[in-house]
Structure formats: structure tokens, C-alpha cells
Design a protein around this motif. Sequence first.
Motif, PDB file in Angstrom:
ATOM      1  N   ALA A 248       0.736  -1.221   0.038  1.00 47.93           N
ATOM      2  CA  ALA A 248      -0.123   0.089  -0.042  1.00 47.93           C
ATOM      3  C   ALA A 248       1.029   1.104   0.086  1.00 47.93           C
ATOM      4  O   ALA A 248       0.748   2.134   0.729  1.00 47.93           O
ATOM      5  CB  ALA A 248      -0.852  -0.038   1.153  1.00 47.93           C
ATOM      6  N   GLY A 249       1.939   1.286  -0.983  1.00 50.07           N
ATOM      7  CA  GLY A 249       2.643   2.543  -0.898  1.00 50.07           C
ATOM      8  C   GLY A 249       3.514   2.785  -0.051  1.00 50.07           C
ATOM      9  O   GLY A 249       4.369   3.752   0.184  1.00 50.07           O
ATOM     10  N   SER A 250       3.955   1.646   0.725  1.00 50.46           N
ATOM     11  CA  SER A 250       4.846   1.796   2.069  1.00 50.46           C
ATOM     12  C   SER A 250       6.125   0.797   1.909  1.00 50.46           C
ATOM     13  O   SER A 250       6.716   0.664   0.803  1.00 50.46           O
ATOM     14  CB  SER A 250       4.192   1.595   3.162  1.00 50.46           C
ATOM     15  N   GLU A 251       6.191  -0.155   2.857  1.00 58.72           N
ATOM     16  CA  GLU A 251       7.331  -0.968   2.872  1.00 58.72           C
ATOM     17  C   GLU A 251       6.737  -2.456   3.188  1.00 58.72           C
ATOM     18  O   GLU A 251       5.475  -2.278   3.830  1.00 58.72           O
ATOM     19  CB  GLU A 251       8.232  -0.697   3.848  1.00 58.72           C
ATOM     20  N   ALA A 252       7.123  -3.493   2.636  1.00 58.06           N
ATOM     21  CA  ALA A 252       6.915  -4.706   2.921  1.00 58.06           C
ATOM     22  C   ALA A 252       8.007  -5.795   2.733  1.00 58.06           C
ATOM     23  O   ALA A 252       8.712  -5.309   1.946  1.00 58.06           O
ATOM     24  CB  ALA A 252       5.459  -4.890   1.738  1.00 58.06           C
ATOM     25  N   ILE A 253       7.794  -7.014   3.213  1.00 63.22           N
ATOM     26  CA  ILE A 253       8.544  -8.004   3.128  1.00 63.22           C
ATOM     27  C   ILE A 253       7.716  -9.199   3.250  1.00 63.22           C
ATOM     28  O   ILE A 253       7.041  -9.448   3.919  1.00 63.22           O
ATOM     29  CB  ILE A 253       9.704  -7.727   4.074  1.00 63.22           C
ATOM     30  N   GLY A 254       8.296 -10.118   2.182  1.00 63.36           N
ATOM     31  CA  GLY A 254       7.702 -11.558   2.203  1.00 63.36           C
ATOM     32  C   GLY A 254       8.273 -12.178   1.109  1.00 63.36           C
ATOM     33  O   GLY A 254       9.342 -11.957   0.697  1.00 63.36           O
ATOM     34  N   HIS A 255       7.670 -13.466   0.779  1.00 63.12           N
ATOM     35  CA  HIS A 255       8.501 -14.336  -0.257  1.00 63.12           C
ATOM     36  C   HIS A 255       7.632 -14.282  -1.562  1.00 63.12           C
ATOM     37  O   HIS A 255       6.226 -14.233  -1.601  1.00 63.12           O
ATOM     38  CB  HIS A 255       8.283 -15.804   0.312  1.00 63.12           C
ATOM     39  N   THR A 256       8.535 -14.408  -2.484  1.00 64.21           N
ATOM     40  CA  THR A 256       7.852 -14.283  -3.869  1.00 64.21           C
ATOM     41  C   THR A 256       8.728 -15.101  -4.697  1.00 64.21           C
ATOM     42  O   THR A 256       9.641 -15.970  -4.400  1.00 64.21           O
ATOM     43  CB  THR A 256       7.762 -12.541  -4.543  1.00 64.21           C
ATOM     44  N   SER A 257       8.395 -15.164  -6.062  1.00 68.66           N
ATOM     45  CA  SER A 257       8.935 -15.887  -6.997  1.00 68.66           C
ATOM     46  C   SER A 257       9.297 -15.166  -8.154  1.00 68.66           C
ATOM     47  O   SER A 257       8.716 -14.162  -8.528  1.00 68.66           O
ATOM     48  CB  SER A 257       7.995 -17.073  -7.792  1.00 68.66           C
ATOM     49  N   THR A 258      10.507 -15.242  -8.514  1.00 66.41           N
ATOM     50  CA  THR A 258      11.046 -14.364  -9.334  1.00 66.41           C
ATOM     51  C   THR A 258      10.575 -14.803 -10.950  1.00 66.41           C
ATOM     52  O   THR A 258      10.092 -15.947 -11.077  1.00 66.41           O
ATOM     53  CB  THR A 258      12.713 -14.745  -9.723  1.00 66.41           C
ATOM     54  N   ILE A 259      11.007 -13.898 -11.845  1.00 65.18           N
ATOM     55  CA  ILE A 259      10.624 -14.353 -13.622  1.00 65.18           C
ATOM     56  C   ILE A 259      10.924 -15.808 -13.724  1.00 65.18           C
ATOM     57  O   ILE A 259      10.484 -16.507 -14.365  1.00 65.18           O
ATOM     58  CB  ILE A 259      11.008 -13.504 -14.205  1.00 65.18           C
ATOM     59  N   GLU A 260      12.313 -16.145 -13.317  1.00 68.50           N
ATOM     60  CA  GLU A 260      12.809 -17.455 -13.442  1.00 68.50           C
ATOM     61  C   GLU A 260      12.101 -18.745 -12.593  1.00 68.50           C
ATOM     62  O   GLU A 260      12.373 -19.686 -13.060  1.00 68.50           O
ATOM     63  CB  GLU A 260      14.233 -17.419 -13.213  1.00 68.50           C
ATOM     64  N   GLY A 261      11.257 -18.332 -11.727  1.00 66.33           N
ATOM     65  CA  GLY A 261      10.567 -19.433 -10.872  1.00 66.33           C
ATOM     66  C   GLY A 261      11.427 -19.535  -9.603  1.00 66.33           C
ATOM     67  O   GLY A 261      11.023 -20.574  -9.074  1.00 66.33           O
ATOM     68  N   VAL A 262      12.413 -18.876  -9.200  1.00 63.75           N
ATOM     69  CA  VAL A 262      13.083 -19.217  -8.171  1.00 63.75           C
ATOM     70  C   VAL A 262      12.252 -18.389  -6.787  1.00 63.75           C
ATOM     71  O   VAL A 262      12.095 -17.276  -7.059  1.00 63.75           O
ATOM     72  CB  VAL A 262      14.469 -18.479  -8.203  1.00 63.75           C
ATOM     73  N   ARG A 263      11.976 -19.218  -5.823  1.00 65.62           N
ATOM     74  CA  ARG A 263      11.468 -18.606  -4.475  1.00 65.62           C
ATOM     75  C   ARG A 263      12.491 -17.813  -3.712  1.00 65.62           C
ATOM     76  O   ARG A 263      13.417 -18.387  -3.599  1.00 65.62           O
ATOM     77  CB  ARG A 263      10.896 -19.881  -3.633  1.00 65.62           C
TER      78      ARG A 263
END
Length: 273
Positions: A248-263
Motif C-alpha cells: 500500500a505504497g509503504s514497505e513490505a517484506i515477504g516471499h515471492t517468485s522471480t521471473i525465473e521461477g525461483v522462490r
Amino acid sequence: RRRDRRALLRLRTAARMKTIPLRRRLLVLGAAAILPLALMSGVALQALVDQQQRQAEQSTLDLARALATAVDTELRLTVSSLQSLALTEPIGSANADLQQAHQFARRVLASRPEWLAIALAAPDGTQLFNTGREYGAPLSATIERDSLAEVVRTRVPVVGKLRRGPMGRFGIPVRVPVLQDREVRYVLSAIVRPEAILRVVRQQRIPEDWIVSVFDSRNARVARSRDHENHLGEPPAPTLLALMEKSAGSEAIGHTSTIEGVRVQTAITMGQV
């Protein structure tokens, strides 16, 4: 003798009956002594893992903040240069000679390799000159007019969105108002190369196995530390977009997957410019 044998048999049986419970008791005592130690070790190990996780998250977030600050600084330098140019003859004069202004802007552009072009437009968006074309040559309409309209409305500098120009090259418009009698007479713009933002990213000396991306206000990719050219202008990966919306326009941290599919673990922070 039979009685003696029976008595001896009873003693042996009683001894066996007493031996079995004693072993069990020893096992119970041993388990009772080990179990609290195991529990404490587990708690301590979990606390260590949690601490390392928090440290990793903090390090990632600190790097994201440093990158955002560095990109902001680069854009502010562009704004400062444009503001100085807007006050300089002939652009800043009451009766500006646009042909001389075009020539002067070209000389300035030669000293700023991070810029693609310098353009001057009327408040309605009509281009008056562009250093990419000879003075007096036909000019296309201003690209990314939203940021130009915002400059006219607010009379403050605005960083626009990544757009592809008439020559097929991507650029980021940075615009400042040219004021006369407190009214916007012109809008002066520098079209910044995405490679200028990529250079800022690489100057931060990020670890080789990390991936850093910079996005504009409409979530178009402006720079990427890995395979930059192939992903320029693309949207973020779905998991990254979800985290960005969550921030929401501030800061955040979490787990995502890259374009290459790496977690990966990802930190997001927003720039101020």
C-alpha cells in the motif's frame, strides 16, 4: 528340600519382578532428565532461527531502502539540473528565442550522457523543440502527457512513467515548470535513459545471487540487475505484484517468485520522488 526349592523359586521370581520395574523407573528418570533439556534446546534453536530470519529480513529491507534513496538522489539531480536550465538564458527569459534555446539545450545534453533528449513544450503539450530533432522539424505529440499535465496543475517537478519514444527507445520523462509571473509558460523535460537507473543499482554492490528491480508508478520495470534489457518495461511477477499491492505504497517484506521461477525473500520500499 522341596520347601527350600519353592522358597528359592519364589525369591528368584520376586527378584525378577523387582528388577523389571526398576529398569522402567530408570528409563522414566532418564527421560524426565533428558526431555526438559531437549525442549530447552528446541526452544533455543527456534529462537536462533527466528533471530537469523529477522536479521536476514532487516538486511534485505535496509538494502531496499538504500537503493530507493540512491535512485531518488539520481532523479533529484536531474530535477536540479533542469531547474537551473529553466532559469538560464534563453529559456528563462521573458522573450525566449526558441532556436537559441534549442541549441543551448543540445550543448547541455552533450554533457549529460544519462539523458536521451531535452524537450520544451507548451502547457497544452505541444512540443516546441526536442534535441533529438533539428529545430523547426515536425514534432510528434508529447509522450506521457499525464506527467506534463501534473506539472502544469501543481507547478512543481514531476517524474513521469517509463515510455517508449518515437525512435523505439525507452525513457523516463523528468519535467519541471518554466514559470513567468507565477504561471507555467513552458514545461522543460529531460528524458532519462533506464540505463542511468541500472547504473545506480549496480553501484550499490549487491550480492551476485540477489536480484534487484526498480519499477515506475505504473509498475513498469525500469531496471533489473539481471537480464535488464530482456525485461525492460515488463510488469512484476504475479507474486511480487501481490506483495507490492499489499505494501500500500509503504514497505513490505515477504516471499515471492522471480521471473525465473525461483522462490526468494523480497523486500519492497517506495521512493520519494
